[in-house]
Design a protein around this motif. Structure first.
Motif, PDB file in Angstrom:
ATOM      1  N   GLY A 101       0.070  -1.198  -0.613  1.00 57.03           N
ATOM      2  CA  GLY A 101       0.143   0.119  -0.048  1.00 57.03           C
ATOM      3  C   GLY A 101       0.758   1.027   0.244  1.00 57.03           C
ATOM      4  N   THR A 102       1.915   1.194   0.210  1.00 54.69           N
ATOM      5  CA  THR A 102       3.183   2.391  -0.027  1.00 54.69           C
ATOM      6  C   THR A 102       2.493   2.723  -1.757  1.00 54.69           C
ATOM      7  N   PHE A 103       3.489   4.722  -1.610  1.00 53.17           N
ATOM      8  CA  PHE A 103       3.175   5.199  -3.168  1.00 53.17           C
ATOM      9  C   PHE A 103       4.642   5.773  -2.853  1.00 53.17           C
ATOM     10  N   PHE A 104       4.912   5.839  -4.208  1.00 58.02           N
ATOM     11  CA  PHE A 104       6.257   7.188  -4.805  1.00 58.02           C
ATOM     12  C   PHE A 104       5.944   8.510  -4.802  1.00 58.02           C
ATOM     13  N   ASN A 105       7.100   8.501  -3.575  1.00 53.06           N
ATOM     14  CA  ASN A 105       6.769  10.302  -4.147  1.00 53.06           C
ATOM     15  C   ASN A 105       8.360  11.114  -4.344  1.00 53.06           C
ATOM     16  N   TYR A 106       7.504  11.813  -5.651  1.00 53.20           N
ATOM     17  CA  TYR A 106       8.998  11.752  -6.223  1.00 53.20           C
ATOM     18  C   TYR A 106      10.068  12.952  -5.941  1.00 53.20           C
ATOM     19  N   SER A 107       9.009  13.648  -5.338  1.00 53.09           N
ATOM     20  CA  SER A 107       9.602  15.386  -4.654  1.00 53.09           C
ATOM     21  C   SER A 107      10.643  15.010  -3.684  1.00 53.09           C
ATOM     22  N   ASP A 108      10.287  13.082  -2.900  1.00 50.75           N
ATOM     23  CA  ASP A 108      10.918  13.007  -2.003  1.00 50.75           C
ATOM     24  C   ASP A 108      12.321  12.352  -1.901  1.00 50.75           C
ATOM     25  N   PHE A 109      12.224  11.877  -3.448  1.00 50.26           N
ATOM     26  CA  PHE A 109      12.726  10.426  -3.452  1.00 50.26           C
ATOM     27  C   PHE A 109      13.984  11.442  -4.285  1.00 50.26           C
ATOM     28  N   ILE A 110      13.545  12.799  -5.015  1.00 45.09           N
ATOM     29  CA  ILE A 110      14.875  13.505  -6.084  1.00 45.09           C
ATOM     30  C   ILE A 110      15.868  14.114  -4.820  1.00 45.09           C
ATOM     31  N   THR A 111      14.959  14.832  -4.137  1.00 45.58           N
ATOM     32  CA  THR A 111      15.937  15.111  -2.196  1.00 45.58           C
ATOM     33  C   THR A 111      16.730  13.988  -1.929  1.00 45.58           C
ATOM     34  N   ASN A 112      16.062  12.798  -2.086  1.00 47.59           N
ATOM     35  CA  ASN A 112      17.306  11.524  -1.308  1.00 47.59           C
ATOM     36  C   ASN A 112      18.586  11.685  -2.078  1.00 47.59           C
ATOM     37  N   ILE A 113      18.085  11.945  -3.192  1.00 40.01           N
ATOM     38  CA  ILE A 113      19.027  11.758  -3.884  1.00 40.01           C
ATOM     39  C   ILE A 113      20.537  13.373  -3.805  1.00 40.01           C
ATOM     40  N   ASN A 114      19.784  14.410  -3.643  1.00 36.28           N
ATOM     41  CA  ASN A 114      20.331  15.321  -3.467  1.00 36.28           C
ATOM     42  C   ASN A 114      21.686  15.660  -2.856  1.00 36.28           C
ATOM     43  N   LYS A 115      20.830  14.395  -1.598  1.00 37.34           N
ATOM     44  CA  LYS A 115      21.108  14.375   0.314  1.00 37.34           C
ATOM     45  C   LYS A 115      22.549  13.288  -0.052  1.00 37.34           C
ATOM     46  N   THR A 116      22.512  12.814  -1.137  1.00 39.10           N
ATOM     47  CA  THR A 116      23.260  11.770  -0.989  1.00 39.10           C
ATOM     48  C   THR A 116      24.907  12.376  -0.957  1.00 39.10           C
ATOM     49  N   ASP A 117      25.289  13.288  -1.086  1.00 40.32           N
ATOM     50  CA  ASP A 117      27.261  13.395  -0.866  1.00 40.32           C
ATOM     51  C   ASP A 117      26.843  15.391  -1.366  1.00 40.32           C
ATOM     52  N   THR A 118      27.745  15.525  -0.407  1.00 40.14           N
ATOM     53  CA  THR A 118      27.651  17.401   0.188  1.00 40.14           C
ATOM     54  C   THR A 118      27.738  17.884  -1.528  1.00 40.14           C
ATOM     55  N   SER A 119      28.675  17.382  -1.828  1.00 40.97           N
ATOM     56  CA  SER A 119      29.281  17.853  -3.379  1.00 40.97           C
ATOM     57  C   SER A 119      28.652  17.632  -4.734  1.00 40.97           C
ATOM     58  N   ILE A 120      26.574  17.052  -4.221  1.00 37.08           N
ATOM     59  CA  ILE A 120      25.407  17.065  -5.052  1.00 37.08           C
ATOM     60  C   ILE A 120      25.115  18.324  -5.169  1.00 37.08           C
ATOM     61  N   ILE A 121      24.895  19.323  -6.704  1.00 37.64           N
ATOM     62  CA  ILE A 121      24.419  20.247  -6.407  1.00 37.64           C
ATOM     63  C   ILE A 121      22.431  19.831  -6.783  1.00 37.64           C
ATOM     64  N   SER A 122      22.870  19.366  -7.534  1.00 39.99           N
ATOM     65  CA  SER A 122      21.239  19.327  -8.239  1.00 39.99           C
ATOM     66  C   SER A 122      21.393  17.719  -9.193  1.00 39.99           C
ATOM     67  N   ASN A 123      20.136  17.367  -9.616  1.00 44.73           N
ATOM     68  CA  ASN A 123      19.815  16.402 -10.021  1.00 44.73           C
ATOM     69  C   ASN A 123      18.816  15.465 -10.707  1.00 44.73           C
ATOM     70  N   ILE A 124      18.899  15.541 -12.563  1.00 41.66           N
ATOM     71  CA  ILE A 124      17.990  15.609 -13.069  1.00 41.66           C
ATOM     72  C   ILE A 124      17.417  14.374 -13.640  1.00 41.66           C
ATOM     73  N   THR A 125      16.234  14.206 -12.611  1.00 47.08           N
ATOM     74  CA  THR A 125      16.108  12.125 -12.737  1.00 47.08           C
ATOM     75  C   THR A 125      14.555  12.135 -13.141  1.00 47.08           C
ATOM     76  N   THR A 126      14.181  11.115 -14.075  1.00 50.19           N
ATOM     77  CA  THR A 126      13.507  10.411 -14.809  1.00 50.19           C
ATOM     78  C   THR A 126      13.344   9.385 -14.304  1.00 50.19           C
TER      79      THR A 126
END
Length: 211
Positions: free
Chosen positions: A74-99
């Motif tokens: 019953g869980t759902f994918f949250n795109y906004s949270d997902f790309i935020t987590n990617i950005n937090k993976t490493d302090t050097s990450i500035i942004s990501n383009i995720t499809t």
């Protein structure tokens, strides 16, 4: 579970404790898989990690997000949270383009014309439907040679089409169903491939989600 196993559970286990007016039924769960493509921009001066190390960290975070948020019923994918987590993976990450794309594995009733209703549980972008692997359809004489490999797409107007490649060119053969973009439902009418390019006999159907 096979149909025989389901019937055994209903007859020998559940029926003993069942209320007479209630008719239990075992229904298989439906899974919608997610395909991810992420391009990450990072500041190489802000980290000692190599590009391969950054790639590995992002891949690990994607796996962690799946295991943490998407493996429960019953869980759902949250795109906004997902790309935020990617950005937090490493302090050097500035942004990501995720499809992301949605994927369904549909078990085919091979060699038998069958109607299918595939529910993505999400709006679908018109023109994004595809089948990565092909199928052979000699049960449908309107498709031509039995040795041909066919694929599915949609025409952005609500029709699911069968097509093949001739000398490297895409040739649409016929309509074989409809697609409800708003409700995310793909319907295949009298669809009966004799063989699918998959060892489990499953046709993989992908589509892009619309918000």
């Amino acid at each position: 579970l096979s149909n025989a196993e389901k019937q055994n559970i209903l007859t020998n286990i559940i029926q003993k404790y069942n209320i007479i007016s209630v008719l239990p039924e075992i229904i298989d769960p439906e899974y919608t898989f997610i395909l991810v493509k992420s391009i990450v921009k990072y500041n190489s001066r802000a980290t000692t990690n190599t590009p391969d190390a950054i790639k590995a960290l992002v891949a690990a975070e994607i796996t962690n997000y799946n295991n943490t948020y998407l493996t429960q019923f019953g869980t759902f994918f949250n795109y906004s949270d997902f790309i935020t987590n990617i950005n937090k993976t490493d302090t050097s990450i500035i942004s990501n383009i995720t499809t992301v794309a949605m994927k369904k594995h549909v078990s085919m009733n091979l060699n038998t014309l069958t109607n299918y209703s595939i529910q993505f549980q999400n709006k679908i972008v018109p023109g994004s439907l595809s089948t990565p692997q092909g199928f052979q359809a000699i049960t449908d004489s309107t498709l031509g040679l039995t040795s041909d490999t066919f694929y599915l797409d949609d025409d952005s107007a609500g029709n699911v089409r069968v097509y093949k490649f001739v000398s490297g060119q895409k040739v649409v053969i016929k309509n074989t169903g409809t697609i409800d973009y708003i409700n995310g439902i793909v319907t295949l009418n009298s669809f009966g491939p004799i063989e699918v390019d998959d060892p489990l006999g499953q046709l993989t159907i992908t589509a892009s989600p619309s918000t």
